[in-house]
Write a protein that holds these residues in place. Structure first.
Motif, mmCIF file in Angstrom:
data_model
loop_
_atom_site.group_PDB
_atom_site.id
_atom_site.type_symbol
_atom_site.label_atom_id
_atom_site.label_comp_id
_atom_site.label_asym_id
_atom_site.label_seq_id
_atom_site.Cartn_x
_atom_site.Cartn_y
_atom_site.Cartn_z
ATOM 1 N N PHE A 1 -5.349 -7.496 -5.707
ATOM 2 C CA PHE A 1 -4.627 -8.763 -5.837
ATOM 3 C C PHE A 1 -3.145 -8.555 -5.517
ATOM 4 O O PHE A 1 -2.532 -9.390 -4.844
ATOM 5 C CB PHE A 1 -4.776 -9.333 -7.253
ATOM 6 C CG PHE A 1 -4.007 -10.624 -7.445
ATOM 7 C CD1 PHE A 1 -4.534 -11.822 -7.018
ATOM 8 C CD2 PHE A 1 -2.746 -10.617 -8.039
ATOM 9 C CE1 PHE A 1 -3.829 -13.015 -7.179
ATOM 10 C CE2 PHE A 1 -2.029 -11.797 -8.203
ATOM 11 C CZ PHE A 1 -2.575 -13.000 -7.776
ATOM 12 N N GLY A 2 -2.575 -7.456 -5.995
ATOM 13 C CA GLY A 2 -1.168 -7.180 -5.724
ATOM 14 C C GLY A 2 -0.899 -7.027 -4.247
ATOM 15 O O GLY A 2 0.093 -7.545 -3.709
ATOM 16 N N VAL A 3 -1.796 -6.303 -3.556
ATOM 17 C CA VAL A 3 -1.656 -6.134 -2.110
ATOM 18 C C VAL A 3 -1.763 -7.483 -1.409
ATOM 19 O O VAL A 3 -0.954 -7.816 -0.526
ATOM 20 C CB VAL A 3 -2.727 -5.162 -1.573
ATOM 21 C CG1 VAL A 3 -2.717 -5.124 -0.045
ATOM 22 C CG2 VAL A 3 -2.495 -3.759 -2.131
ATOM 23 N N SER A 4 -2.751 -8.274 -1.796
ATOM 24 C CA SER A 4 -2.987 -9.572 -1.155
ATOM 25 C C SER A 4 -1.837 -10.536 -1.426
ATOM 26 O O SER A 4 -1.405 -11.273 -0.527
ATOM 27 C CB SER A 4 -4.301 -10.177 -1.656
ATOM 28 O OG SER A 4 -5.388 -9.324 -1.372
ATOM 29 N N PHE A 5 -1.333 -10.528 -2.656
ATOM 30 C CA PHE A 5 -0.247 -11.445 -2.995
ATOM 31 C C PHE A 5 1.035 -11.072 -2.242
ATOM 32 O O PHE A 5 1.764 -11.950 -1.781
ATOM 33 C CB PHE A 5 0.003 -11.438 -4.507
ATOM 34 C CG PHE A 5 0.995 -12.469 -4.949
ATOM 35 C CD1 PHE A 5 0.672 -13.815 -4.923
ATOM 36 C CD2 PHE A 5 2.272 -12.094 -5.378
ATOM 37 C CE1 PHE A 5 1.597 -14.781 -5.321
ATOM 38 C CE2 PHE A 5 3.191 -13.040 -5.774
ATOM 39 C CZ PHE A 5 2.858 -14.397 -5.752
ATOM 40 N N THR A 6 1.291 -9.783 -2.118
ATOM 41 C CA THR A 6 2.464 -9.341 -1.349
ATOM 42 C C THR A 6 2.332 -9.781 0.102
ATOM 43 O O THR A 6 3.300 -10.248 0.718
ATOM 44 C CB THR A 6 2.617 -7.812 -1.419
ATOM 45 O OG1 THR A 6 2.684 -7.404 -2.781
ATOM 46 C CG2 THR A 6 3.883 -7.360 -0.704
ATOM 47 N N TRP B 1 0.834 -1.209 0.000
ATOM 48 C CA TRP B 1 0.000 0.000 0.000
ATOM 49 C C TRP B 1 0.862 1.250 0.000
ATOM 50 O O TRP B 1 0.565 2.235 -0.662
ATOM 51 C CB TRP B 1 -0.918 -0.003 1.218
ATOM 52 C CG TRP B 1 -2.211 0.706 0.966
ATOM 53 C CD1 TRP B 1 -2.426 2.053 0.950
ATOM 54 C CD2 TRP B 1 -3.472 0.102 0.663
ATOM 55 N NE1 TRP B 1 -3.725 2.332 0.664
ATOM 56 C CE2 TRP B 1 -4.405 1.154 0.487
ATOM 57 C CE3 TRP B 1 -3.907 -1.211 0.538
ATOM 58 C CZ2 TRP B 1 -5.746 0.923 0.191
ATOM 59 C CZ3 TRP B 1 -5.227 -1.436 0.246
ATOM 60 C CH2 TRP B 1 -6.133 -0.386 0.072
ATOM 61 N N ASP B 2 1.954 1.203 0.759
ATOM 62 C CA ASP B 2 2.852 2.352 0.843
ATOM 63 C C ASP B 2 3.482 2.670 -0.512
ATOM 64 O O ASP B 2 3.861 3.811 -0.776
ATOM 65 C CB ASP B 2 3.951 2.071 1.876
ATOM 66 C CG ASP B 2 4.792 3.292 2.177
ATOM 67 O OD1 ASP B 2 4.223 4.368 2.447
ATOM 68 O OD2 ASP B 2 6.039 3.178 2.148
ATOM 69 N N LYS B 3 3.587 1.660 -1.371
ATOM 70 C CA LYS B 3 4.152 1.844 -2.707
ATOM 71 C C LYS B 3 3.076 2.125 -3.756
ATOM 72 O O LYS B 3 3.306 1.951 -4.945
ATOM 73 C CB LYS B 3 4.960 0.604 -3.103
ATOM 74 C CG LYS B 3 6.259 0.453 -2.324
ATOM 75 C CD LYS B 3 7.232 1.572 -2.657
ATOM 76 C CE LYS B 3 8.547 1.391 -1.948
ATOM 77 N NZ LYS B 3 9.523 2.439 -2.307
ATOM 78 N N LYS B 4 1.907 2.563 -3.285
ATOM 79 C CA LYS B 4 0.799 2.957 -4.173
ATOM 80 C C LYS B 4 0.282 1.803 -5.024
ATOM 81 O O LYS B 4 -0.121 1.982 -6.163
ATOM 82 C CB LYS B 4 1.239 4.116 -5.089
ATOM 83 C CG LYS B 4 1.795 5.311 -4.345
ATOM 84 C CD LYS B 4 0.718 5.970 -3.491
ATOM 85 C CE LYS B 4 1.183 7.296 -2.900
ATOM 86 N NZ LYS B 4 2.038 7.147 -1.737
ATOM 87 N N MET B 5 0.296 0.584 -4.435
ATOM 88 C CA MET B 5 -0.249 -0.572 -5.144
ATOM 89 C C MET B 5 -1.716 -0.813 -4.783
ATOM 90 O O MET B 5 -2.294 -1.839 -5.139
ATOM 91 C CB MET B 5 0.578 -1.822 -4.795
ATOM 92 C CG MET B 5 2.014 -1.778 -5.294
ATOM 93 S SD MET B 5 3.040 -3.128 -4.634
ATOM 94 C CE MET B 5 2.172 -4.571 -5.264
ATOM 95 N N TYR B 6 -2.341 0.157 -4.079
ATOM 96 C CA TYR B 6 -3.698 -0.052 -3.576
ATOM 97 C C TYR B 6 -4.742 -0.162 -4.670
ATOM 98 O O TYR B 6 -5.871 -0.592 -4.421
ATOM 99 C CB TYR B 6 -4.087 1.066 -2.596
ATOM 100 C CG TYR B 6 -3.710 2.450 -3.040
ATOM 101 C CD1 TYR B 6 -4.429 3.112 -4.028
ATOM 102 C CD2 TYR B 6 -2.617 3.097 -2.466
ATOM 103 C CE1 TYR B 6 -4.082 4.378 -4.429
ATOM 104 C CE2 TYR B 6 -2.268 4.378 -2.859
ATOM 105 C CZ TYR B 6 -2.994 5.014 -3.831
ATOM 106 O OH TYR B 6 -2.640 6.266 -4.234
#
Length: 201
Positions: free
Chosen positions: A31-36, A22-27
């Motif tokens: 899916f990207g947040v969840s996979f990370t 989220w801090d890297k603006k992937m919000y």
């Protein structure tokens, strides 16, 4: 106790991974947040289990996936509060390495490995998920910086081995070792402690 501590570690590492994304603006990509969050949570334990030649625990127990989903959900609900304080990511990461160091060490010992090999596997359990997380969000992994990070894990694992040798009750030993990892890491962050810098020849 070991089982529930492992689930708690999975939960807090999921928050750490989701916050980093989220801090890297992937919000914009849930899916990207969840996979990370997922790889941060299971990366270290999976590597440990593969080294030990056993199936990773999350494959057979859905509670680990539930813990990760809950971690992502908590992050989404309270993201503004977490991200308002920049140290939130470091706090959840520190809690995660405290739990995972001891859990990884315990599992390695249960497989009959040498105690000092178990110390290394405890450290791997704690830091490998964070290494993957940092690479995914395009950060230099903390283990490659001068921060007191893996050193804190090794100290906590060594304390566990020492207290175990002295016959200290396992539950109290686990609590003391987890607290040591967390205390060293947080104190180092607050006081700016770091490892010695190696000069180029």
């Amino acid at each position: 106790m070991i089982y529930w501590l492992d689930l708690i570690g999975t939960f807090v590492f999921a928050i750490s991974g989701a916050l980093a994304a989220w801090d890297k603006k992937m919000y914009h990509d849930i899916f990207g947040v969840s996979f990370t969050a997922f790889v941060t949570s299971i990366g270290g334990g999976t590597m440990r289990d593969l080294i030990l030649g056993t199936r990773p625990v999350w494959v057979n127990d859905s509670r680990y996936v539930i813990a990760i989903v809950l971690g992502v959900g908590v992050t989404i609900l309270f993201r503004a509060r977490f991200l308002r304080y920049r140290r939130s990511i470091f706090l959840f990461d520190t809690l995660g390495i405290g739990f995972y160091t001891v859990i990884g060490l315990q599992k390695a010992l249960a497989f009959g490995v040498h105690p000092w090999a178990a110390v290394i596997l405890g450290m791997i359990s704690a830091i490998f998920g964070g290494v993957i997380r940092d690479m995914m969000v395009n950060e230099i992994p903390l283990i490659f910086s001068r921060q007191i990070y893996a050193t804190a894990c090794l100290a906590g694992a060594a304390l566990y081995i020492g207290l175990r040798h002295l016959g200290v009750d396992q539950d109290w030993n686990m609590v003391a070792s987890i607290i040591l990892v967390i205390t060293i890491r947080l104190t180092a962050l607050r006081k700016g402690w770091s490892l010695p810098y190696l000069e180029k020849q």
